[in-house]
Write an enzyme that holds these catalytic residues in place. Structure first.
Site, PDB file in Angstrom:
ATOM      1  N   ASN A  40      -8.932  -0.765   3.310  1.00 34.26           N
ATOM      2  CA  ASN A  40      -8.894  -1.108   2.183  1.00 34.26           C
ATOM      3  C   ASN A  40      -7.714  -2.116   1.771  1.00 34.26           C
ATOM      4  OD1 ASN A  40      -7.061   0.881   2.350  1.00 34.26           O
ATOM      5  ND2 ASN A  40      -7.013   1.584   0.370  1.00 34.26           N
ATOM      6  N   GLY A  61      -5.105   3.007  -3.428  1.00 36.94           N
ATOM      7  CA  GLY A  61      -6.289   3.714  -3.878  1.00 36.94           C
ATOM      8  C   GLY A  61      -5.869   4.649  -4.640  1.00 36.94           C
ATOM      9  N   ASP A  66       0.903  -1.085   0.032  1.00 36.36           N
ATOM     10  CA  ASP A  66       0.094   0.100  -0.015  1.00 36.36           C
ATOM     11  C   ASP A  66       0.902   1.164   0.057  1.00 36.36           C
ATOM     12  OD1 ASP A  66      -2.346   1.655   0.556  1.00 36.36           O
ATOM     13  OD2 ASP A  66      -1.236   1.808   2.684  1.00 36.36           O
ATOM     14  N   MET A  67       0.197   2.467  -0.442  1.00 33.31           N
ATOM     15  CA  MET A  67       1.171   3.647  -0.386  1.00 33.31           C
ATOM     16  C   MET A  67       0.931   4.632   0.795  1.00 33.31           C
ATOM     17  SD  MET A  67       1.275   4.564  -4.693  1.00 33.31           S
ATOM     18  CE  MET A  67       2.209   5.940  -4.197  1.00 33.31           C
TER      19      MET A  67
END
Length: 270
Positions: A222, A43, A8-9
């Site tokens: 998420n 996302g 994830d970022m």
């Protein structure tokens, strides 16, 4: 043995200043040089991923990224779309009207643009556009084509306002959609086939990598679908409790090189 790491970022790869620290960059490059595939799973749309792909050397060769919370899987170097699961104009109109009724702001991602009908524009929309390098377009409903497709639809607002609005959404209204709170101020509605977990599964099957050979690192709701798919889910120290509960390991926070610590501890060969 770990053969693929999905990262994830925001809140994970990136520190609180939205930068990749030198130690995190070095650990990702070391993993890549050992033959471990690195997949950024975020996302953000592709525009918000591209600068970081370059920093990590993932913009050359056959690398992939998962964007828009799993609505898209694309080539890291070119942005060419391999898999895309979108929503149409009917869904846009339905949720845009719902956002107005609930009293929250609304925007959507379509073909590299951020679209909002809110002329009283939300600072959360502006922040999202700025951080993801996404052009922001304010449009009236009659300016939108009936054949437009959307990678995701978003309710955005102050966390307390957003949470109160989410609690008022009729449960039936979300039937048939994937939906997730990706940050305290973002609630996203996706195609039912979208999600980081489903996207990662499709990509892993294409690459011939088994779930047991995958590590995923994340911090928010998420990321849960990835965590349920992979053999080695690693929660950031700053992750929400729901993520930590399903993780196999908890690393340090994004302010203290948590991604580097996870890669060095659980993926790199001695």
């Amino acid at each position: 043995m770990i053969k693929l790491i999905a990262i994830d970022m925001d809140g994970t790869l990136l520190d609180p200043s939205h930068e990749i620290t030198p130690r995190v960059r070095a650990s990702v490059i070391a993993a890549r040089e050992q033959g471990i595939r690195i997949v950024l799973a975020t996302g953000r749309p592709y525009s918000g991923v591209k600068p970081y792909l370059h920093q990590l050397g993932l913009d050359q060769g056959e690398h992939f990224c998962i964007t828009s919370n799993g609505s898209v899987v694309q080539q890291a170097a070119t942005g060419e779309i391999w898999v895309e699961s979108t929503l149409g104009q009917d869904e846009f109109l339905t949720f845009e009207a719902m956002a107005r009724e609930l009293g929250v702001h609304f925007h959507a991602i379509s073909q590299g643009d951020m679209i909002t009908t809110n002329r009283d524009i939300s600072p959360h929309t502006v922040k999202d556009a700025y951080l993801t390098h996404t052009p922001l377009r304010i449009r009236d409903l009659d300016q939108l084509s009936s054949d437009m497709r959307y990678q995701k639809l978003m309710f955005v607002d102050e966390p307390a306002v957003l949470d109160a609005a989410i609690a008022r959404i009729p449960s039936a209204a979300l039937d048939g959609y994937n939906y997730v709170k990706s940050a305290d101020d973002y609630f996203e509605i996706l195609n039912p086939e979208a999600g980081k977990g489903p996207a990662l599964r499709l990509l892993a099957e294409r690459l011939g990598v088994a779930p047991a050979e995958i590590m995923a690192i994340g911090d928010h709701e998420n990321d849960l679908s990835m965590f349920r798919y992979v053999g080695t889910p690693v929660a950031m120290g700053n992750a929400i409790d729901a993520v930590k509960k399903v993780a196999r390991h908890v690393t340090r926070s994004n302010a203290h090189d948590g991604v580097a610590h996870a890669i060095e501890s659980y993926a790199l060969k001695a």
